[in-house]
Design a protein around this motif. Structure first.
Motif, PDB file in Angstrom:
ATOM      1  N   ALA A 173       0.826  -1.205   0.000  1.00 51.47           N
ATOM      2  CA  ALA A 173       0.000   0.000   0.000  1.00 51.47           C
ATOM      3  C   ALA A 173       0.862   1.257   0.000  1.00 51.47           C
ATOM      4  O   ALA A 173       0.548   2.245  -0.676  1.00 51.47           O
ATOM      5  N   ARG A 174       1.976   1.205   0.735  1.00 56.83           N
ATOM      6  CA  ARG A 174       2.858   2.372   0.759  1.00 56.83           C
ATOM      7  C   ARG A 174       3.482   2.618  -0.612  1.00 56.83           C
ATOM      8  O   ARG A 174       3.586   3.763  -1.068  1.00 56.83           O
ATOM      9  N   GLU A 175       3.892   1.547  -1.298  1.00 53.41           N
ATOM     10  CA  GLU A 175       4.477   1.705  -2.619  1.00 53.41           C
ATOM     11  C   GLU A 175       3.467   2.235  -3.628  1.00 53.41           C
ATOM     12  O   GLU A 175       3.797   3.079  -4.476  1.00 53.41           O
ATOM     13  N   ARG A 213       0.843   4.101  -2.950  1.00 57.98           N
ATOM     14  CA  ARG A 213       0.601   5.504  -2.629  1.00 57.98           C
ATOM     15  C   ARG A 213       1.758   6.381  -3.085  1.00 57.98           C
ATOM     16  O   ARG A 213       1.563   7.477  -3.629  1.00 57.98           O
ATOM     17  N   GLN A 214       2.997   5.892  -2.881  1.00 63.65           N
ATOM     18  CA  GLN A 214       4.163   6.648  -3.339  1.00 63.65           C
ATOM     19  C   GLN A 214       4.176   6.769  -4.855  1.00 63.65           C
ATOM     20  O   GLN A 214       4.584   7.799  -5.409  1.00 63.65           O
ATOM     21  N   GLY A 215       3.730   5.717  -5.569  1.00 64.22           N
ATOM     22  CA  GLY A 215       3.652   5.783  -7.021  1.00 64.22           C
ATOM     23  C   GLY A 215       2.667   6.833  -7.510  1.00 64.22           C
ATOM     24  O   GLY A 215       2.912   7.517  -8.510  1.00 64.22           O
ATOM     25  N   VAL A 216       1.563   6.990  -6.786  1.00 65.17           N
ATOM     26  CA  VAL A 216       0.596   8.025  -7.152  1.00 65.17           C
ATOM     27  C   VAL A 216       1.192   9.406  -6.944  1.00 65.17           C
ATOM     28  O   VAL A 216       1.051  10.308  -7.794  1.00 65.17           O
ATOM     29  N   TYR A 217       1.903   9.595  -5.828  1.00 64.77           N
ATOM     30  CA  TYR A 217       2.544  10.894  -5.581  1.00 64.77           C
ATOM     31  C   TYR A 217       3.606  11.192  -6.636  1.00 64.77           C
ATOM     32  O   TYR A 217       3.726  12.332  -7.105  1.00 64.77           O
ATOM     33  N   HIS A 218       4.388  10.181  -7.001  1.00 56.41           N
ATOM     34  CA  HIS A 218       5.414  10.362  -8.029  1.00 56.41           C
ATOM     35  C   HIS A 218       4.790  10.728  -9.374  1.00 56.41           C
ATOM     36  O   HIS A 218       5.354  11.529 -10.125  1.00 56.41           O
ATOM     37  N   PHE A 219       3.645  10.156  -9.669  1.00 55.53           N
ATOM     38  CA  PHE A 219       2.973  10.437 -10.944  1.00 55.53           C
ATOM     39  C   PHE A 219       2.663  11.919 -11.088  1.00 55.53           C
ATOM     40  O   PHE A 219       2.806  12.496 -12.171  1.00 55.53           O
ATOM     41  N   PHE A 220       2.250  12.560 -10.007  1.00 52.80           N
ATOM     42  CA  PHE A 220       1.904  13.975 -10.065  1.00 52.80           C
ATOM     43  C   PHE A 220       3.108  14.886  -9.855  1.00 52.80           C
ATOM     44  O   PHE A 220       3.017  16.089 -10.098  1.00 52.80           O
ATOM     45  N   GLN A 221       4.233  14.324  -9.403  1.00 54.66           N
ATOM     46  CA  GLN A 221       5.445  15.138  -9.257  1.00 54.66           C
ATOM     47  C   GLN A 221       6.240  15.222 -10.550  1.00 54.66           C
ATOM     48  O   GLN A 221       7.063  16.130 -10.711  1.00 54.66           O
ATOM     49  N   VAL A 222       6.019  14.300 -11.481  1.00 51.50           N
ATOM     50  CA  VAL A 222       6.797  14.252 -12.716  1.00 51.50           C
ATOM     51  C   VAL A 222       6.670  15.528 -13.544  1.00 51.50           C
ATOM     52  O   VAL A 222       7.688  16.055 -14.026  1.00 51.50           O
ATOM     53  N   PRO A 223       5.450  16.088 -13.788  1.00 48.99           N
ATOM     54  CA  PRO A 223       5.378  17.301 -14.621  1.00 48.99           C
ATOM     55  C   PRO A 223       6.215  18.453 -14.094  1.00 48.99           C
ATOM     56  O   PRO A 223       6.862  19.166 -14.884  1.00 48.99           O
ATOM     57  N   TRP A 224       6.250  18.651 -12.779  1.00 45.49           N
ATOM     58  CA  TRP A 224       7.035  19.759 -12.219  1.00 45.49           C
ATOM     59  C   TRP A 224       8.527  19.523 -12.432  1.00 45.49           C
ATOM     60  O   TRP A 224       9.255  20.433 -12.841  1.00 45.49           O
ATOM     61  N   GLN A 225       8.994  18.310 -12.146  1.00 49.93           N
ATOM     62  CA  GLN A 225      10.410  18.008 -12.351  1.00 49.93           C
ATOM     63  C   GLN A 225      10.774  18.066 -13.831  1.00 49.93           C
ATOM     64  O   GLN A 225      11.850  18.528 -14.204  1.00 49.93           O
ATOM     65  N   LEU A 226       9.865  17.611 -14.685  1.00 48.55           N
ATOM     66  CA  LEU A 226      10.131  17.609 -16.126  1.00 48.55           C
ATOM     67  C   LEU A 226      10.226  19.024 -16.672  1.00 48.55           C
ATOM     68  O   LEU A 226      11.118  19.328 -17.485  1.00 48.55           O
ATOM     69  N   GLU A 227       9.325  19.900 -16.247  1.00 48.92           N
ATOM     70  CA  GLU A 227       9.328  21.262 -16.782  1.00 48.92           C
ATOM     71  C   GLU A 227      10.587  22.019 -16.408  1.00 48.92           C
ATOM     72  O   GLU A 227      11.083  22.829 -17.189  1.00 48.92           O
ATOM     73  N   GLN A 228      11.136  21.760 -15.231  1.00 54.88           N
ATOM     74  CA  GLN A 228      12.410  22.400 -14.872  1.00 54.88           C
ATOM     75  C   GLN A 228      13.525  21.965 -15.817  1.00 54.88           C
ATOM     76  O   GLN A 228      14.341  22.789 -16.252  1.00 54.88           O
ATOM     77  N   LEU A 229      13.553  20.669 -16.130  1.00 55.85           N
ATOM     78  CA  LEU A 229      14.573  20.172 -17.050  1.00 55.85           C
ATOM     79  C   LEU A 229      14.362  20.707 -18.459  1.00 55.85           C
ATOM     80  O   LEU A 229      15.316  21.125 -19.131  1.00 55.85           O
ATOM     81  N   LEU A 230      13.117  20.727 -18.923  1.00 58.52           N
ATOM     82  CA  LEU A 230      12.840  21.210 -20.278  1.00 58.52           C
ATOM     83  C   LEU A 230      13.131  22.703 -20.410  1.00 58.52           C
ATOM     84  O   LEU A 230      13.563  23.161 -21.472  1.00 58.52           O
ATOM     85  N   LEU A 231      12.884  23.465 -19.351  1.00 59.06           N
ATOM     86  CA  LEU A 231      13.207  24.901 -19.396  1.00 59.06           C
ATOM     87  C   LEU A 231      14.706  25.117 -19.523  1.00 59.06           C
ATOM     88  O   LEU A 231      15.160  25.968 -20.309  1.00 59.06           O
ATOM     89  N   LEU A 232      15.489  24.350 -18.772  1.00 62.91           N
ATOM     90  CA  LEU A 232      16.943  24.466 -18.895  1.00 62.91           C
ATOM     91  C   LEU A 232      17.405  24.073 -20.298  1.00 62.91           C
ATOM     92  O   LEU A 232      18.247  24.750 -20.903  1.00 62.91           O
TER      93      LEU A 232
END
Length: 443
Positions: free
Chosen positions: A39-41, A43-62
Motif C-alpha cells: 500500500a505504501r508503494e 501511494r508513493q507511485g501516485v505521488y510520483h505520478f503527479f510530481q513528474v510534470p514539475w520536475q520535467l518542466e524544470q529540465l525542459l526549461l533548462l
C-alpha cells in the motif's frame, strides 16, 4: 479399496455473508507487513505520478535555454568572429584553425540561406495545401522522422569539417570536400524543416480545422510508441532531450509562420474587421492549441514512463545536474572541447556547446531557415532600401547580442551555483559517513 472424496466444506450462511459484506465484526488492524508495504508503494507511485510534470518542466526549461543560447551564438557571435577572422587575415595573412572553421561555417550557412531564398514560399504553400489531408498527415510524419535522422547525422558531418580545419597539412582538397558535404547536409536538412513549417502553416490556416486536429492527434501517437516500452535512465534522458529540441523548434516555427502571415496579409493581420483581419490571432490560437497538446503529451508520456519503469521523479534532477555540469565546464576537458563541434565552440571553451551537443540539437539548419524568413520579411518591409531601415536592423542585432550575453551569463552562473550546492551536499554526506564510521570504531 477406493477412497471416497472428502465432502466440500459447507458454504457460508446468509447471516455470515451479510456480516462480512457489512463489515460487522471485521478487525481492521489485522494487516500483514507485506500488505502495508504494498500500500505504501502504491501511494508513493501516485505521488510520483503527479510530481513528474514539475520536475520535467524544470529540465525542459533548462534545455530550452541551452538551445536558445546555441541559436543566438550562430546569429550573433559567429558573424562577429567571422569579421574578426577577415581582419586577422588582412593584417597577418593567416588564420588559426578555429577561425578557418568559423569561416567555413559562415560560408556554408550563407550558401544555404541563399538557396532557400530562391524558393517561392507561396508556391510551396499552395502545392502542400492542394494535397489530400491524409497524405499531408503522412508527409508530416515522414518529415519528422527525417529531421531526427539528419540531426544525428549532422553532428558527424560538422565534426568532420572541424577536424579538417585543424589538419593544416592535410588540406589538399579534404577541406573543400568536407565543406561541400556540410553545404549539402545543411541544404537537405533545412528543406525538411522548411516543408515542416509549410505544413504547419497550412494546418493553422485551414478553415475546417481538420489538419490542425490531425497534428494535435499526432502528438498523442507518441504515447503509444513510448509509454509501453522499457526505458532505462539513459533512454529516458534521450526522450527528454528530444522534447527540449522539439519545443524550441516549435517556437522557431511559430516565428516563421507569423512572419509569413504578416508579409501576406499586411497590417490587416492585426485587425479583426477586414476580410483578411484576425489572421494573426487565428494563427496564434492554432499554435497555442498545438503547444498545449505538446505539453500535455509530454507530461502524460513521462509520468507513465516513470510509473511503468520504476523510476523516481528525482531522475530528472540527475539529468538537470548533467546539463549543469556541461554548462559550468566542470567535466569538460580539452578533448571534449574539440569534440563539442565546430559550430558552437564559444570563446575557446565548450561552454554551452557540450550541453547542446549532448541533447542532440542541430542548430545550423534551423538557423538558416529562420534567417531566410527574417531576410524575406525585411525585404518586404523595405529595410534594405533606406538608412533608417539599416539602423533598425543594426539595433536589432545589438539587442540580440545583449540577449545572447545575458542568457550565457545566466546559464553559466546558474550551473556553477548548482554544482557548488552539489559539491557541498556531497561533502556533508561524506563527513557524516566518516563520523559514523569513527563512532562505530570507538564502540
Amino acid at each position: 479399496p477406493v477412497s471416497l472424496p472428502s465432502a466440500p466444506p459447507p458454504g457460508p450462511t446468509l447471516r455470515a455473508f451479510m456480516a462480512r459484506q457489512l463489515l460487522v465484526g471485521v478487525d481492521e488492524t489485522r494487516t500483514t507487513d507485506a500488505e502495508r508495504e504494498s500500500a505504501r508503494e502504491r501511494r508513493q507511485g501516485v505521488y510520483h505520478f503527479f510530481q513528474v510534470p514539475w520536475q520535467l518542466e524544470q529540465l525542459l526549461l533548462l534545455g530550452y535555454l541551452v538551445c536558445l543560447d546555441a541559436f543566438l551564438f550562430l546569429v550573433t557571435m559567429l558573424p562577429l568572429r567571422f569579421l574578426g577572422a577577415l581582419l586577422c587575415l588582412l593584417r597577418r595573412g593567416r588564420l588559426s584553425w578555429l577561425q578557418v572553421c568559423d569561416a567555413m561555417c559562415v560560408l556554408a550557412m550563407g550558401a544555404v540561406v541563399w538557396a532557400l531564398a530562391q524558393i517561392d514560399t507561396s508556391q510551396a504553400y499552395h502545392s502542400v495545401k492542394g494535397q489530400a489531408v491524409i497524405k499531408l498527415y503522412v508527409v508530416f510524419n515522414v518529415l519528422e522522422v527525417f529531421d531526427r535522422l539528419l540531426s544525428a547525422f549532422g553532428q558527424d558531418v560538422l565534426h568532420a569539417l572541424f577536424w579538417s580545419s585543424m589538419a593544416r597539412r592535410e588540406w589538399r582538397g579534404r577541406l573543400a570536400v568536407d565543406l561541400g558535404v556540410v553545404v549539402l547536409y545543411l541544404l537537405v536538412h533545412a528543406l525538411v524543416l522548411f516543408y515542416q513549417v509549410v505544413s504547419l502553416n497550412v494546418a493553422v490556416n485551414s478553415h475546417n480545422n481538420v489538419m490542425i486536429t490531425l497534428l494535435v492527434s499526432n502528438n498523442f501517437v507518441e504515447l503509444k510508441s513510448n509509454v509501453f516500452k522499457r526505458f532505462e535512465a539513459e533512454n529516458l534522458f534521450q526522450v527528454a532531450s528530444a522534447d527540449m529540441v522539439e519545443r524550441f523548434q516549435l517556437t522557431c516555427y511559430c516565428l516563421v509562420v507569423a512572419l509569413h502571415v504578416l508579409s501576406v496579409h499586411g497590417p490587416a493581420a492585426w485587425a479583426g474587421s477586414s476580410e483578411d483581419g484576425g489572421a494573426l490571432s487565428a494563427v496564434a490560437s492554432a499554435v497555442l492549441m498545438v503547444a498545449a497538446a505538446e505539453a500535455a503529451v509530454d507530461w502524460i508520456k513521462h509520468a507513465f514512463i516513470v510509473r511503468f519503469n520504476g523510476h523516481a521523479p528525482s531522475v530528472y534532477q540527475r539529468f538537470h545536474r548533467v546539463l549543469c555540469r556541461d554548462l559550468s565546464g566542470g567535466a569538460t576537458s580539452g578533448r571534449e572541447e574539440r569534440q563539442a563541434g565546430p559550430h558552437m565552440v564559444q570563446l575557446g571553451t565548450a561552454t554551452g556547446a557540450s550541453a547542446s551537443t549532448r541533447i542532440g540539437f542541430a542548430c545550423m539548419p534551423l538557423c538558416c531557415l529562420v534567417l531566410r524568413s527574417v531576410g524575406a520579411f525585411a525585404r518586404w518591409l523595405g529595410l534594405h532600401k533606406s538608412l533608417s531601415g539599416a539602423a533598425v536592423m543594426g539595433a536589432l542585432f545589438v539587442a540580440l547580442v545583449a540577449l545572447k550575453a545575458l542568457v550565457s551569463v545566466c546559464l553559466t552562473g546558474y550551473a556553477a551555483e548548482r554544482m557548488l550546492e552539489l559539491r557541498a551536499r556531497e561533502l556533508r554526506a561524506r563527513e557524516a559517513r566518516e563520523r559514523e564510521e569513527r563512532e562505530q570504531a570507538a564502540e
